[in-house]
Motif scaffolding. Sequence first.
Motif, PDB file in Angstrom:
ATOM      1  N   LEU A 128      26.264  41.238  65.632  1.00  0.00           N
ATOM      2  CA  LEU A 128      26.547  42.343  66.549  1.00  0.00           C
ATOM      3  C   LEU A 128      25.901  43.636  66.078  1.00  0.00           C
ATOM      4  CD1 LEU A 128      30.328  41.714  67.364  1.00  0.00           C
ATOM      5  CD2 LEU A 128      28.387  41.449  68.916  1.00  0.00           C
ATOM      6  N   HIS A 129      25.985  43.874  64.763  1.00  0.00           N
ATOM      7  CA  HIS A 129      25.366  45.089  64.230  1.00  0.00           C
ATOM      8  C   HIS A 129      23.858  45.063  64.437  1.00  0.00           C
ATOM      9  CE1 HIS A 129      24.839  48.546  61.613  1.00  0.00           C
ATOM     10  NE2 HIS A 129      23.884  47.870  60.969  1.00  0.00           N
ATOM     11  N   GLY A 130      23.243  43.916  64.154  1.00  0.00           N
ATOM     12  CA  GLY A 130      21.792  43.810  64.332  1.00  0.00           C
ATOM     13  C   GLY A 130      21.388  43.901  65.784  1.00  0.00           C
ATOM     14  N   THR A 131      22.177  43.327  66.698  1.00  0.00           N
ATOM     15  CA  THR A 131      21.867  43.381  68.133  1.00  0.00           C
ATOM     16  C   THR A 131      21.946  44.812  68.653  1.00  0.00           C
ATOM     17  OG1 THR A 131      22.702  41.126  68.423  1.00  0.00           O
ATOM     18  CG2 THR A 131      22.559  42.519  70.391  1.00  0.00           C
ATOM     19  N   ARG A 132      22.956  45.536  68.214  1.00  0.00           N
ATOM     20  CA  ARG A 132      23.085  46.933  68.648  1.00  0.00           C
ATOM     21  C   ARG A 132      21.861  47.748  68.211  1.00  0.00           C
ATOM     22  NH1 ARG A 132      25.211  51.882  66.895  1.00  0.00           N
ATOM     23  NH2 ARG A 132      26.407  52.989  68.513  1.00  0.00           N
ATOM     24  N   ALA A 133      21.432  47.541  66.946  1.00  0.00           N
ATOM     25  CA  ALA A 133      20.261  48.271  66.456  1.00  0.00           C
ATOM     26  C   ALA A 133      19.004  47.857  67.223  1.00  0.00           C
ATOM     27  CB  ALA A 133      20.096  48.025  64.959  1.00  0.00           C
ATOM     28  N   ALA A 134      18.891  46.547  67.539  1.00  0.00           N
ATOM     29  CA  ALA A 134      17.700  46.074  68.254  1.00  0.00           C
ATOM     30  C   ALA A 134      17.649  46.648  69.665  1.00  0.00           C
ATOM     31  CB  ALA A 134      17.710  44.545  68.291  1.00  0.00           C
ATOM     32  N   ILE A 135      18.798  46.684  70.369  1.00  0.00           N
ATOM     33  CA  ILE A 135      18.824  47.250  71.722  1.00  0.00           C
ATOM     34  C   ILE A 135      18.436  48.730  71.696  1.00  0.00           C
ATOM     35  CG2 ILE A 135      20.369  47.846  73.635  1.00  0.00           C
ATOM     36  CD1 ILE A 135      21.880  45.262  73.098  1.00  0.00           C
ATOM     37  N   HIS A 136      18.980  49.440  70.712  1.00  0.00           N
ATOM     38  CA  HIS A 136      18.669  50.861  70.611  1.00  0.00           C
ATOM     39  C   HIS A 136      17.170  51.064  70.370  1.00  0.00           C
ATOM     40  CE1 HIS A 136      18.236  54.779  68.612  1.00  0.00           C
ATOM     41  NE2 HIS A 136      19.281  55.154  69.366  1.00  0.00           N
ATOM     42  N   GLU A 137      16.614  50.292  69.473  1.00  0.00           N
ATOM     43  CA  GLU A 137      15.182  50.459  69.155  1.00  0.00           C
ATOM     44  C   GLU A 137      14.309  50.098  70.358  1.00  0.00           C
ATOM     45  OE1 GLU A 137      11.879  48.800  65.934  1.00  0.00           O
ATOM     46  OE2 GLU A 137      14.000  48.247  65.749  1.00  0.00           O
ATOM     47  N   GLU A 138      14.679  49.009  71.035  1.00  0.00           N
ATOM     48  CA  GLU A 138      13.872  48.567  72.183  1.00  0.00           C
ATOM     49  C   GLU A 138      13.877  49.619  73.299  1.00  0.00           C
ATOM     50  OE1 GLU A 138      13.854  44.960  75.513  1.00  0.00           O
ATOM     51  OE2 GLU A 138      15.368  45.023  73.923  1.00  0.00           O
ATOM     52  N   ILE A 139      15.081  50.101  73.642  1.00  0.00           N
ATOM     53  CA  ILE A 139      15.165  51.048  74.760  1.00  0.00           C
ATOM     54  C   ILE A 139      14.585  52.405  74.365  1.00  0.00           C
ATOM     55  CG2 ILE A 139      16.794  52.284  76.236  1.00  0.00           C
ATOM     56  CD1 ILE A 139      18.483  49.814  76.333  1.00  0.00           C
ATOM     57  N   GLU A 140      14.777  52.777  73.099  1.00  0.00           N
ATOM     58  CA  GLU A 140      14.209  54.055  72.656  1.00  0.00           C
ATOM     59  C   GLU A 140      12.686  54.015  72.725  1.00  0.00           C
ATOM     60  OE1 GLU A 140      14.444  57.981  71.496  1.00  0.00           O
ATOM     61  OE2 GLU A 140      16.064  56.614  72.083  1.00  0.00           O
ATOM     62  N   ALA A 141      12.101  52.905  72.335  1.00  0.00           N
ATOM     63  CA  ALA A 141      10.639  52.786  72.413  1.00  0.00           C
ATOM     64  C   ALA A 141      10.173  52.815  73.867  1.00  0.00           C
ATOM     65  CB  ALA A 141      10.200  51.492  71.728  1.00  0.00           C
ATOM     66  N   ALA A 142      10.923  52.097  74.745  1.00  0.00           N
ATOM     67  CA  ALA A 142      10.551  52.112  76.163  1.00  0.00           C
ATOM     68  C   ALA A 142      10.702  53.496  76.756  1.00  0.00           C
ATOM     69  CB  ALA A 142      11.416  51.109  76.919  1.00  0.00           C
ATOM     70  N   THR A 143      11.665  54.246  76.284  1.00  0.00           N
ATOM     71  CA  THR A 143      11.881  55.603  76.790  1.00  0.00           C
ATOM     72  C   THR A 143      10.703  56.502  76.432  1.00  0.00           C
ATOM     73  OG1 THR A 143      14.280  55.333  76.640  1.00  0.00           O
ATOM     74  CG2 THR A 143      13.428  57.586  76.740  1.00  0.00           C
ATOM     75  N   ARG A 144      10.240  56.388  75.189  1.00  0.00           N
ATOM     76  CA  ARG A 144       9.103  57.223  74.792  1.00  0.00           C
ATOM     77  C   ARG A 144       7.857  56.889  75.609  1.00  0.00           C
ATOM     78  NH1 ARG A 144      11.259  56.148  69.551  1.00  0.00           N
ATOM     79  NH2 ARG A 144       9.706  54.504  69.263  1.00  0.00           N
ATOM     80  N   VAL A 145       7.607  55.603  75.849  1.00  0.00           N
ATOM     81  CA  VAL A 145       6.431  55.210  76.634  1.00  0.00           C
ATOM     82  C   VAL A 145       6.559  55.710  78.078  1.00  0.00           C
ATOM     83  CG1 VAL A 145       5.152  53.240  77.569  1.00  0.00           C
ATOM     84  CG2 VAL A 145       5.943  53.220  75.184  1.00  0.00           C
ATOM     85  N   SER A 146       7.777  55.500  78.634  1.00  0.00           N
ATOM     86  CA  SER A 146       7.978  55.928  80.033  1.00  0.00           C
ATOM     87  C   SER A 146       7.859  57.438  80.153  1.00  0.00           C
ATOM     88  CB  SER A 146       9.352  55.466  80.512  1.00  0.00           C
ATOM     89  OG  SER A 146       9.455  54.055  80.452  1.00  0.00           O
ATOM     90  N   GLU A 147       8.384  58.177  79.193  1.00  0.00           N
ATOM     91  CA  GLU A 147       8.286  59.641  79.235  1.00  0.00           C
ATOM     92  C   GLU A 147       6.832  60.104  79.198  1.00  0.00           C
ATOM     93  OE1 GLU A 147      10.133  63.483  76.795  1.00  0.00           O
ATOM     94  OE2 GLU A 147      10.051  61.486  75.868  1.00  0.00           O
ATOM     95  N   GLN A 148       6.033  59.459  78.370  1.00  0.00           N
ATOM     96  CA  GLN A 148       4.625  59.833  78.281  1.00  0.00           C
ATOM     97  C   GLN A 148       3.891  59.515  79.581  1.00  0.00           C
ATOM     98  OE1 GLN A 148       3.347  61.473  75.689  1.00  0.00           O
ATOM     99  NE2 GLN A 148       1.381  61.639  76.752  1.00  0.00           N
ATOM    100  N   MET A 149       4.249  58.355  80.167  1.00  0.00           N
ATOM    101  CA  MET A 149       3.590  57.963  81.397  1.00  0.00           C
ATOM    102  C   MET A 149       3.943  58.938  82.533  1.00  0.00           C
ATOM    103  SD  MET A 149       4.030  54.455  83.584  1.00  0.00           S
ATOM    104  CE  MET A 149       5.724  54.935  83.959  1.00  0.00           C
ATOM    105  N   LEU A 150       5.201  59.353  82.606  1.00  0.00           N
ATOM    106  CA  LEU A 150       5.615  60.263  83.658  1.00  0.00           C
ATOM    107  C   LEU A 150       4.970  61.638  83.486  1.00  0.00           C
ATOM    108  CD1 LEU A 150       9.404  59.356  84.048  1.00  0.00           C
ATOM    109  CD2 LEU A 150       7.548  58.878  85.653  1.00  0.00           C
ATOM    110  N   LYS A 151       4.848  62.074  82.261  1.00  0.00           N
ATOM    111  CA  LYS A 151       4.179  63.367  82.045  1.00  0.00           C
ATOM    112  C   LYS A 151       2.737  63.313  82.527  1.00  0.00           C
ATOM    113  CE  LYS A 151       6.930  65.016  78.109  1.00  0.00           C
ATOM    114  NZ  LYS A 151       6.883  65.368  76.663  1.00  0.00           N
ATOM    115  N   THR A 152       2.099  62.203  82.236  1.00  0.00           N
ATOM    116  CA  THR A 152       0.702  62.072  82.672  1.00  0.00           C
ATOM    117  C   THR A 152       0.606  62.002  84.205  1.00  0.00           C
ATOM    118  OG1 THR A 152       0.207  60.884  80.625  1.00  0.00           O
ATOM    119  CG2 THR A 152      -1.372  60.672  82.459  1.00  0.00           C
TER     120      THR A 152
END
Length: 443
Positions: free
Chosen positions: A31-55
């Motif tokens: 559970l601890h590892g899954t929580r960290a993995a979800i956070h990392e995955e969505i955080e990375a997707a957020t940064r990519v999406s934010e950059q794409m929207l700015k462009t």
Amino acid sequence: MMRALSLHTRISLVLTALAASLLAVLAGLWLHGTRAAIHEEIEAATRVSEQMLKTLSAGIADADRLVAAVRPLGRIRAHELRIVDAGGALRYRSPGPTYKAGRSAPGAFAALIAPDLVERRIAVGELTLVLAPDASRSMIDAWDELTAMAGWAAALLALLFAAARWALVRALRPLALVMQALDRTGAGRFDTRLPVFAPPELARLSRAFNGMADRLVAAVDDNVRLETEREVAERMTAHLEAERRGIARELHDELAQGITAVRALAGAIAQRTGELPAVHGQAQGIVAVTGEMQDGVRRILHRLRSQEALPAALGRLLAAWQVQHEEIVLERRVELGDRPLPEPLAQAVVRVVQEGLTNVVRHAGASRVELAIVRDAGGLRLALADNGRGRDGRPSAEAGCGLGLTGMAERVAQLGGRLEFDHPAGGGFRLTARFPLFAEEIA
């Protein structure tokens, strides 16, 4: 009332519980590892999406053009996209998720693994693009994965329980033989023996049981032998006493009465032959000789009934006991005096000594025994002491076959005496029987 669980079942349950505890720890780590993995995955997707929207939104100031530009994007990788104006009015919201639509993870589970995510805001003129991370789909995937693993874990635990119980039943099968052997031994089958099992621990158990059974058989045989010896000695003593009484009756009825008749006849002759010195002298001689014969017969009768019976019986008893138990040193001191003892007292002394020596062999484990029978002005004192393991100093109603200490006390009490028990200073056990003077007058 619920039947008690067997040893195999209880041990299997303990092993299964330990395995379940280990799986629970692993589930916590997962559970601890899954929580960290979800956070990392969505955080990375957020940064990519934010950059794409700015462009994408660069140079667009009109709201309609901005909506037209972002609408084809739809739902951006687990994000909800909103456009709000300067007044906070919603101008656009991206469609809801289509992946596993209509489902959601249980609230308690979602609270455990939900990551801390922050919305991203992009200012485009008077408009604001709001990029809101949404981990609900990742959490439903994690819940489905956990459910599947829980099913496999339950099946694995059930298999572990069954395998452990099967293995324990096979491994502990010799214990059933041990229980059967104990039951047979408890029922009196002292010839029961166990085979030597292959496991070292069970082999030691079988050897210990067989050794115990051998010692038990030896103890039973020894008790039977002691009881047989005691019964034989009692019968021999009773037979000898009966023979002595028979001889005494024969002497009294035949010889003593004949001597009395001869003396009376000689006395009558002596009274009638005063004028015949020769005959009178012979008659007086016959009277004197028959008187001496009566005294001798009286002494013989008295000895047959009392005084010589005790030393003879004690001598036979002690000699036979010493031959049978050469490993035990027996010291004796017998001082009965000149006056004869009455027959009941003599028999009581023999019985107390006999039972006391039997108890020494059966219970004391002694290497030395001291016997003292002393007659003095205070009465008769019998003391039997050993250097064995001792006792609790109280008469026991279960001292083995025969009278035991309780029987001794009753026999002594019938003659007005008392029986005492104590422990000498050097260890061991000592019994003392005291008979008062009036016991000698019992006929």
